[in-house]
Write an enzyme that holds these catalytic residues in place. Structure first.
Site, PDB file in Angstrom:
ATOM      1  N   VAL A   1       0.246 -20.809  15.970  1.00 59.68           N
ATOM      2  CA  VAL A   1      -1.106 -20.705  15.921  1.00 59.68           C
ATOM      3  C   VAL A   1      -1.398 -20.149  16.983  1.00 59.68           C
ATOM      4  O   VAL A   1      -1.637 -20.601  18.227  1.00 59.68           O
ATOM      5  CB  VAL A   1      -1.666 -22.342  15.733  1.00 59.68           C
ATOM      6  CG1 VAL A   1      -3.123 -22.236  15.839  1.00 59.68           C
ATOM      7  CG2 VAL A   1      -1.093 -22.857  14.384  1.00 59.68           C
ATOM      8  N   PRO A   2      -1.766 -18.758  17.074  1.00 59.44           N
ATOM      9  CA  PRO A   2      -1.660 -17.716  18.055  1.00 59.44           C
ATOM     10  C   PRO A   2      -2.714 -17.830  19.074  1.00 59.44           C
ATOM     11  O   PRO A   2      -3.821 -16.974  19.034  1.00 59.44           O
ATOM     12  CB  PRO A   2      -1.351 -16.329  17.446  1.00 59.44           C
ATOM     13  CG  PRO A   2      -1.975 -16.550  16.035  1.00 59.44           C
ATOM     14  CD  PRO A   2      -1.702 -17.980  15.704  1.00 59.44           C
ATOM     15  N   CYS A   3      -2.961 -18.902  19.636  1.00 56.23           N
ATOM     16  CA  CYS A   3      -4.250 -19.121  20.609  1.00 56.23           C
ATOM     17  C   CYS A   3      -4.125 -17.889  21.569  1.00 56.23           C
ATOM     18  O   CYS A   3      -5.001 -17.539  22.453  1.00 56.23           O
ATOM     19  CB  CYS A   3      -4.228 -20.251  21.274  1.00 56.23           C
ATOM     20  SG  CYS A   3      -2.889 -20.862  21.878  1.00 56.23           S
ATOM     21  N   HIS A   4      -3.024 -17.197  21.942  1.00 51.17           N
ATOM     22  CA  HIS A   4      -2.710 -16.312  22.983  1.00 51.17           C
ATOM     23  C   HIS A   4      -3.367 -14.967  22.337  1.00 51.17           C
ATOM     24  O   HIS A   4      -3.471 -13.920  23.440  1.00 51.17           O
ATOM     25  CB  HIS A   4      -1.183 -16.127  23.098  1.00 51.17           C
ATOM     26  CG  HIS A   4      -0.437 -15.674  22.111  1.00 51.17           C
ATOM     27  ND1 HIS A   4       0.047 -16.368  21.022  1.00 51.17           N
ATOM     28  CD2 HIS A   4      -0.198 -14.306  21.686  1.00 51.17           C
ATOM     29  CE1 HIS A   4       0.612 -15.689  20.208  1.00 51.17           C
ATOM     30  NE2 HIS A   4       0.519 -14.395  20.443  1.00 51.17           N
ATOM     31  N   ARG A   5      -3.740 -15.072  21.285  1.00 51.55           N
ATOM     32  CA  ARG A   5      -4.582 -13.535  20.671  1.00 51.55           C
ATOM     33  C   ARG A   5      -5.978 -13.477  21.030  1.00 51.55           C
ATOM     34  O   ARG A   5      -6.669 -12.677  20.782  1.00 51.55           O
ATOM     35  CB  ARG A   5      -4.162 -13.325  19.291  1.00 51.55           C
ATOM     36  CG  ARG A   5      -2.767 -13.143  19.084  1.00 51.55           C
ATOM     37  CD  ARG A   5      -2.409 -12.637  17.442  1.00 51.55           C
ATOM     38  NE  ARG A   5      -0.862 -12.832  17.490  1.00 51.55           N
ATOM     39  CZ  ARG A   5      -0.180 -13.108  16.372  1.00 51.55           C
ATOM     40  NH1 ARG A   5      -1.004 -13.581  15.303  1.00 51.55           N
ATOM     41  NH2 ARG A   5       0.890 -13.087  16.248  1.00 51.55           N
TER      42      ARG A   5
END
Length: 190
Positions: A140-144
């Site tokens: 769940v790419p919160c880094h994006r």
């Protein structure tokens, strides 16, 4: 009678540190975190799952999750795209986390754009808080999610990990590019 949840834990070395992988007995990814944040991870599991969150059975590669993470870190970026996940959170958090999974690898967007995507354009700060509460980083790419000015903003694993992940995915904003690889105890650079 409700089924009692059973959680499985595995660990894998990555170029940016040891990753902890938590799955349920149905093979769904429930949480990830970095070794130095293990206490935070266990606190989150207790908060969301009570006593079940305290019982973790070590098992290698639950449902192929560890293998998928290893493939992602080896450069097969799509290896984690369709992993089964299950999270506990408020309906708002769930909406933000679903929207995060819709951000294509190799791209970034701002908190404001994410707020608009979930139909809550005035909820930028709440989106940021939900993003920060995401229990399943990377998949769940919160880094994006980055600042509206293209700057890197908070990441639970640390800004250097966020920088590395975005660079790994070919999405690091030009203003944030550095020549230094990630360095942490036990980590190797790629």
């Amino acid at each position: 009678m409700a089924k009692t949840l059973r959680f499985i834990i595995d660990r894998t070395e990555t170029p940016i540190g040891e990753l902890l992988i938590i799955a349920d007995d149905e093979g769904r990814l429930r949480a990830t975190d970095w070794r130095e944040h293990e206490t935070r991870l266990f606190r989150l599991l207790r908060r969301y799952y009570g006593e079940a969150g305290e019982r973790l059975t070590p098992q290698p590669d639950p449902n192929g999750l560890t293998q998928a993470f290893d493939a992602y870190f080896a450069g097969e970026l799509a290896a984690i795209d369709h992993l089964p996940v299950a999270t506990n959170g408020t309906p708002f958090q769930q909406a933000v986390w679903r929207a995060l999974r819709d951000i294509p690898c190799g791209t970034t967007l701002s908190y404001g754009t994410l707020a608009r995507r979930i139909g809550q354009p005035a909820a930028v700060r709440a989106v940021g808080l939900a993003n920060g509460a995401n229990p399943i980083s990377i998949v769940v790419p919160c880094h994006r999610v980055i600042g509206s000015d293209g700057s890197l903003t908070g990441y639970g694993g640390g800004i250097e990990r966020k920088r590395w992940l975005l660079q790994h995915e070919g999405a690091l904003p030009a203003a944030e590019r550095q020549s230094q690889p990630f360095a942490s105890a036990g980590a190797t650079s790629s």
